[in-house]
Design a protein around this motif. Structure first.
Motif, mmCIF file in Angstrom:
data_model
loop_
_atom_site.group_PDB
_atom_site.id
_atom_site.type_symbol
_atom_site.label_atom_id
_atom_site.label_comp_id
_atom_site.label_asym_id
_atom_site.label_seq_id
_atom_site.Cartn_x
_atom_site.Cartn_y
_atom_site.Cartn_z
ATOM 1 N N UNK A 1 -31.362 50.763 -78.111
ATOM 2 C CA UNK A 1 -30.394 49.777 -78.570
ATOM 3 C C UNK A 1 -29.580 50.420 -79.691
ATOM 4 N N UNK A 2 -28.373 49.919 -79.884
ATOM 5 C CA UNK A 2 -27.536 50.461 -80.941
ATOM 6 C C UNK A 2 -26.339 49.582 -81.206
ATOM 7 N N UNK A 3 -25.715 49.814 -82.337
ATOM 8 C CA UNK A 3 -24.511 49.080 -82.727
ATOM 9 C C UNK A 3 -23.581 50.022 -83.469
ATOM 10 N N UNK A 4 -22.283 49.708 -83.405
ATOM 11 C CA UNK A 4 -21.289 50.566 -84.041
ATOM 12 C C UNK A 4 -20.135 49.715 -84.546
ATOM 13 N N UNK A 5 -19.610 50.095 -85.720
ATOM 14 C CA UNK A 5 -18.414 49.465 -86.279
ATOM 15 C C UNK A 5 -17.404 50.558 -86.596
ATOM 16 N N UNK A 6 -16.157 50.313 -86.211
ATOM 17 C CA UNK A 6 -15.094 51.294 -86.435
ATOM 18 C C UNK A 6 -13.847 50.594 -86.926
ATOM 19 N N UNK A 7 -13.177 51.185 -87.920
ATOM 20 C CA UNK A 7 -11.901 50.668 -88.434
ATOM 21 C C UNK A 7 -10.898 51.817 -88.479
ATOM 22 N N UNK A 8 -9.743 51.610 -87.858
ATOM 23 C CA UNK A 8 -8.706 52.633 -87.806
ATOM 24 C C UNK A 8 -7.399 52.051 -88.333
ATOM 25 N N UNK A 9 -6.619 52.901 -88.968
ATOM 26 C CA UNK A 9 -5.289 52.499 -89.412
ATOM 27 C C UNK A 9 -4.349 53.679 -89.260
ATOM 28 N N UNK A 10 -3.097 53.379 -88.999
ATOM 29 C CA UNK A 10 -2.091 54.426 -88.846
ATOM 30 C C UNK A 10 -0.755 53.934 -89.365
ATOM 31 N N UNK A 11 -0.050 54.814 -90.035
ATOM 32 C CA UNK A 11 1.319 54.566 -90.465
ATOM 33 C C UNK A 11 2.191 55.592 -89.756
ATOM 34 N N UNK A 12 3.085 55.110 -88.902
ATOM 35 C CA UNK A 12 3.975 55.982 -88.142
ATOM 36 C C UNK A 12 5.404 55.763 -88.621
ATOM 37 N N UNK A 13 5.994 56.817 -89.143
ATOM 38 C CA UNK A 13 7.357 56.729 -89.666
ATOM 39 C C UNK A 13 8.224 57.790 -89.009
ATOM 40 N N UNK A 14 9.405 57.400 -88.577
ATOM 41 C CA UNK A 14 10.352 58.386 -88.058
ATOM 42 C C UNK A 14 11.771 57.933 -88.327
ATOM 43 N N UNK A 15 12.677 58.873 -88.243
ATOM 44 C CA UNK A 15 14.090 58.599 -88.544
ATOM 45 C C UNK A 15 14.798 57.921 -87.383
ATOM 46 N N UNK A 16 14.149 57.838 -86.232
ATOM 47 C CA UNK A 16 14.700 57.440 -84.940
ATOM 48 C C UNK A 16 15.710 58.506 -84.484
ATOM 49 N N UNK A 17 16.006 58.467 -83.177
ATOM 50 C CA UNK A 17 16.965 59.436 -82.639
ATOM 51 C C UNK A 17 18.406 58.948 -82.804
ATOM 52 N N UNK A 18 18.601 57.855 -83.548
ATOM 53 C CA UNK A 18 19.950 57.370 -83.810
ATOM 54 C C UNK A 18 20.668 58.149 -84.894
ATOM 55 N N UNK A 19 20.197 59.346 -85.192
ATOM 56 C CA UNK A 19 20.804 60.182 -86.239
ATOM 57 C C UNK A 19 21.858 61.135 -85.667
ATOM 58 N N UNK A 20 22.188 60.973 -84.392
ATOM 59 C CA UNK A 20 23.222 61.825 -83.783
ATOM 60 C C UNK A 20 24.536 61.582 -84.509
ATOM 61 N N UNK A 21 25.089 62.631 -85.124
ATOM 62 C CA UNK A 21 26.265 62.517 -85.983
ATOM 63 C C UNK A 21 27.361 63.434 -85.468
ATOM 64 N N UNK A 22 28.527 62.853 -85.149
ATOM 65 C CA UNK A 22 29.633 63.688 -84.694
ATOM 66 C C UNK A 22 30.172 64.522 -85.843
ATOM 67 N N UNK A 23 30.629 65.706 -85.512
ATOM 68 C CA UNK A 23 31.280 66.575 -86.493
ATOM 69 C C UNK A 23 32.776 66.258 -86.447
ATOM 70 N N UNK A 24 33.259 65.663 -87.536
ATOM 71 C CA UNK A 24 34.605 65.115 -87.519
ATOM 72 C C UNK A 24 34.642 63.967 -86.534
ATOM 73 N N UNK A 25 35.661 63.939 -85.687
ATOM 74 C CA UNK A 25 35.731 62.940 -84.622
ATOM 75 C C UNK A 25 35.585 63.594 -83.260
#
Length: 961
Positions: free
Chosen positions: A474-498
């Motif tokens: 017989x056995x028992x287990x407890x687990x706690x996980x946490x994660x922080x995921x941060x990114x700039x998103x791919x919406x950073x596409x920037x035109x050079x001039x126009x």
């Protein structure tokens, strides 16, 4: 399927292994099997000894277990963990830039990875440590459980892979070892090095017996991968096709019929390197004969760096050149000409770094001769970061550029040869800086952190050997996980001039000829596909200089020098960056009974158990709505004014599951035995899949400030004809776990200490599988009205299944005379067929979806390995083959068509000689035949990729004292 393939696959491998070391915590049953396997009269040595030991383990185990172990310190059968695992029947691997990186068991990629019988968790967004991130020299062995029993931690559909590191009590005394290696990568033309070392000892003291071990591994690798790629195929012709788009620009010479035409193509040169450092330490203390205290630590640091050029000429819509000559086979254009496609080259550079620290400690206590207790605690801390920069240089032509810029050209394509040909019909056009403009920069970054804590306790009660009931656990287990995921998103596409596009202004157009210091010819063009495509795929082209992409700060400075713009990585705290948080808590408990008896004069044994699981998951992210201000104005040469609305979003799920399991074995004779296994299991969604991120946007025609309606032929009506929009859900916090019910039946015949044949049939019933689906979501947008968004999201689909069989065996040819008796063979073959509810588009723009196999599943696969062990010489020639498989249904640039990889095989070799018991040398060669990687979209005639990777040759020296 051809008979020759059946016979070739049916003769195949068992596995390359050696003596197993003690497995901690949940793997104690495996350790018992190892101990039993070493008893008896097996007196052979070397490779034969390792195979005999592995065979005894497989024969004596209570459940279905396959293992790979190092014959000695730093001596895994392959120099990469995933590539070693592919030798086991039913396991297929995915490669990243030529190196094994991920596996599927019986076609299922949803596997569980453990470290020393414990959870392993990292900040890479998945649920396990990537096989790329840990040095193989740290491992004592690898165990694969295809039908896990109740004491094993839940969390797999295909199976559980346990990575085992060494412990000081594994050896009787002091062990000192060192390994040095060098590897040459022939395509990259680079040499890299590696080293590892281990010290282990144990002492009898006044406080009891104490053991200490430290082990470290450092490895550099390099790679180059070249690919020529054709773009998706579109129908051109006069006849409509139900559920598909047909473009009304016919193919010259075939005006009266529909023809599929690839809309261009290009190439990608990728070069880079990997660096991995990993170290493990362990302490064992036995103050009395019945108590053992232990502590373990593992750290894994991994850096992946790649850079290169992706150059393409493509477009949609695209017109076949009037009056040009086409060849067509079975309705598909195999050569022809396309008029003025858009051309661009993207120079890119990326750095990915991960770090994982795993701390664990516990105690084993024999309370009585029959009652045994274990308590174990684990803490994991992990970080992951990514920085990537893309720099785009565009080719000018009069259809798509400002007046007076560029000249008309045609793209000539020909796919009739082994390697597709792509050429521009205007000589010298691609080497003239006046024909290019600086277009865009895209900086992208990630910064993730993850932590996990787990504690478990187990209690075993042994019964007398003569009773039906042999052990209760017989056995028992407890687990706690946490994660922080941060990114700039791919919406950073920037035109050079126009840019210099036809909708821009001359003031915002920056030509490459005005800033020649920032461009260069592609330095890898002359060796494209090992020189085979140097002149047939565009020839020499210009690109943004690689040194700019290699250093983000230099790239930002170049853009400022060209256009005066200030560009940098978006702050992770910016409102339009992504910041997601996930928390997960798991509580589990299990009961397991082991039993044995006799029936009709035959011995039988097995175990049955039940595991209870309670999971509580929460995901926090954002929903982004982007639309044009209906009251705004459009200024010529600028993009229409947009409004972005960011809203926090939270979701989650709490659920309970009961997971039964049964393993039975009948020993019909001392050599022949049958097995049956049944279990239920779950696979929780990866953290990237439950990290909610919604992106919604209406659809517009040109620079209109008012969206188009669902039915463009009718005016807007909030109820019957709302505005149309699109959306993507990158993560869905409300996903349910995927479920599996597994059945295995096996027959095993052990006819010699190093000879056996086995056959296994299996079936997996799957529920709540994850797949991408598109559905309608109507939302009222303030100041605009109702918008019906066609949203693509990961969702649970109903059900599916995988079924098939595995056969294999091994033996040495001891009946041959003299040195010939050193030869042996290992072989295995797997057939796995799926019906898993995965669907994809059959043609571009189709509303009719077709069923496709599981992603990553080859229906047929086999291993064939020739062995030699005699006079201190060990050699292995290993061929691994897999049939076609589905790579993706959502690939970049595939227009959501399913991409299939054609069948291929890889030949590897290894030869080792033991000069003394303390000194040995090994020579390894990988990808000896320079295997070609080829893929297609939906149909075999729709060519997609043609790739080459490195061949690797390495030498390793091992010292042990």
């Amino acid at each position: 399927m051809r008979i020759s393939r059946i016979l070739g696959g049916a003769s195949i491998m068992a596995l390359a292994c050696s003596s197993l070391c003690t497995v901690a915590i949940a793997q104690d049953e495996g350790a018992d099997s190892v101990a039993a396997a070493t008893e008896g009269d097996i007196i052979v040595t070397g490779l034969r000894q390792s195979l005999a030991s592995a065979q005894a383990i497989k024969k004596n185990a209570e459940q279905l277990v396959d293992s790979i172990t190092s014959q000695d310190i730093g001596r895994l059968p392959d120099t990469n963990v995933a590539e070693a695992l592919q030798r086991i029947s039913g396991i297929q691997i995915q490669r990243n830039r030529g190196e094994g990186s991920a596996i599927a068991i019986r076609g299922l990629t949803q596997i569980r990875t453990e470290l020393n019988g414990r959870d392993i968790f990292s900040a890479n967004g998945g649920r396990g440590l990537s096989f790329e991130e840990i040095g193989p020299d740290l491992l004592a062995g690898i165990d694969v459980y295809k039908n896990p029993s109740a004491e094993l931690i839940e969390g797999s559909l295909g199976g559980t892979v346990n990575l085992r590191t060494r412990m000081p009590f594994d050896a009787p005394g002091q062990v000192i070892s060192a390994t040095g290696s060098t590897t040459y990568y022939d395509f990259a033309e680079k040499q890299r090095f590696g080293a590892s070392g281990l010290y282990s000892n144990r002492w009898d003291t006044g406080l009891g017996e104490i053991g200490f071990l430290v082990n470290a591994s450092w490895q550099q690798t390099a790679f180059r991968q070249d690919a020529v790629q054709m773009e998706p195929y579109y129908f051109h012709g006069p006849d409509p096709i139900e559920g598909a788009d047909v473009q009304a620009t016919p193919v010259p010479g075939y005006e009266d019929q529909n023809v599929q035409v690839s809309h261009g193509g290009g190439f990608n040169d990728a070069v880079g390197d990997r660096k991995r450092f990993s170290a493990a330490a362990a302490l064992q203390w036995k103050p009395t004969d019945n108590v053992e205290v232990y502590a373990q630590f593992l750290t894994a640091h991994y850096r992946y760096h790649d850079y290169g050029l992706s150059f393409f000429a493509t477009g949609n819509p695209l017109t076949p050149t009037p009056g040009s000559t086409y060849t067509v086979e079975d309705g598909v254009a195999t050569s022809g000409s396309l008029q003025n496609p858009s051309g661009s080259g993207v120079v890119y550079q990326g750095n990915r770094k991960t770090m994982t620290n795993d701390y664990s400690a516990g105690v084993k206590w024999d309370l009585t001769d029959n009652l045994h207790a274990r308590v174990d605690y684990q803490h994991i801390h992990s970080t992951a970061s990514v920085q990537q920069v893309n720099l785009t240089l565009s080719l000018l032509n009069p259809e798509q550029s400002l007046p007076g810029l560029g000249q008309s050209y045609n793209l000539l394509f020909d796919t009739r040869g082994e390697i597709p040909s792509l050429l521009i019909d205007r000589p010298g056009y691609l080497t003239d800086p006046a024909n290019y403009s600086f277009t865009a920069i895209q900086p992208y970054a990630e910064k993730n952190t993850a932590n996990a804590d787990a504690i478990r306790g187990d209690l075993d009660w042994d019964f007398d050997d003569g009773s039906l009931l042999r052990k209760l656990s017989v056995g028992a287990r407890y687990s706690a996980k946490s994660a922080i995921n941060r990114n700039t998103t791919w919406g950073t596409w920037t035109t050079i001039g126009s840019t210099c596009a036809n909708w821009s202004t001359p003031e915002g157009c920056y030509l490459a000829s005005d800033f020649p210091q920032f461009i260069e010819p592609n330095p890898l063009q002359s060796s494209l596909l090992r020189g085979q495509a140097a002149n047939s795929v565009f020839g020499s082209v210009l690109q943004w200089r690689l040194s700019s992409a290699a250093n983000p700060e230099q790239a930002f400075a170049d853009v400022q020098a060209i256009s005066g713009q200030t560009v940098g990585f978006r702050s992770f705290d910016a409102p339009d960056a992504f910041n997601g948080r996930i928390r997960e808590k798991d509580v589990s408990a299990y009961f397991r009974a082991a039993f044995a008896s006799t029936i009709f004069g035959m011995d039988w044994d097995g175990n049955a158990g039940l595991r209870y699981v309670l999971t509580d998951e929460t995901g926090k992210g954002f929903r982004t709505l982007t639309y044009r201000d209906p009251n705004g104005t459009v200024t010529p040469g600028t993009a229409p004014e947009q409004v972005s609305v960011f809203e926090p979003y939270e979701g989650g799920r709490k659920y309970t599951k009961w997971l039964p399991s049964v393993n039975l074995r009948l020993k019909m004779t001392p050599e022949l035995q049958a097995r049956f296994a049944f279990s239920k299991n779950i696979y929780r969604p990866d953290f990237t899949q439950i990290n909610p991120s919604f992106t919604l946007s209406p659809l517009y025609n040109g620079d209109s400030m008012v969206p188009q309606t669902v039915d463009p032929s009718r005016p807007y009506d909030a109820q019957t004809n709302p505005y149309a929009g699109t959306g993507t859900v990158a993560g869905n916090a409300d996903l349910k776990p995927q479920r599996v019910t597994s059945f295995d039946a096996a027959l095993e015949w052990y006819f010699a200490p190093t000879g056996f044949i086995y056959g296994t049939i299996f079936k997996k019933n799957l529920r709540d599988l994850l797949d991408s689906r598109t559905f309608a979501l109507t939302q009222n947008v303030e100041g605009l009205g109702n918008v019906q968004f066609n949203v693509t999201s990961i969702v649970n689909v109903s059900k599916g299944g995988v079924k098939g069989f595995e056969i294999g065996g091994q033996r040495f040819f001891d009946f041959l005379p003299g040195w010939l008796s050193g030869f042996g063979i290992q072989a295995n073959y797997t057939l796995a067929d799926s019906n898993a509810g995965v669907v994809a588009q059959g043609t571009i723009g189709s509303t009719n979806l077709v069923e496709v196999p599981l992603i990553g599943l080859s229906k047929h696969s086999y291993n064939l390995i020739a062995l030699y062990d005699k006079y201190g010489l060990n050699a292995r020639l290993a061929y691994n083959w897999r049939g076609k498989y589905l790579l993706t249904t959502q690939g970049v640039g595939t227009q959501t068509l399913p991409e299939f990889v054609r069948p291929y095989g890889v030949l590897d070799a290894s030869i080792s000689y033991d000069f003394t018991p303390n000194v040995s040398f090994t020579l390894d060669a990988s990808n000896i035949t320079n295997t070609k990687y080829r893929s297609y979209l939906a149909e075999p005639s729709n060519i997609r990729d043609f790739k080459y990777d490195d061949r690797r040759i390495s030498g390793r020296v091992r010292l042990r004292f």
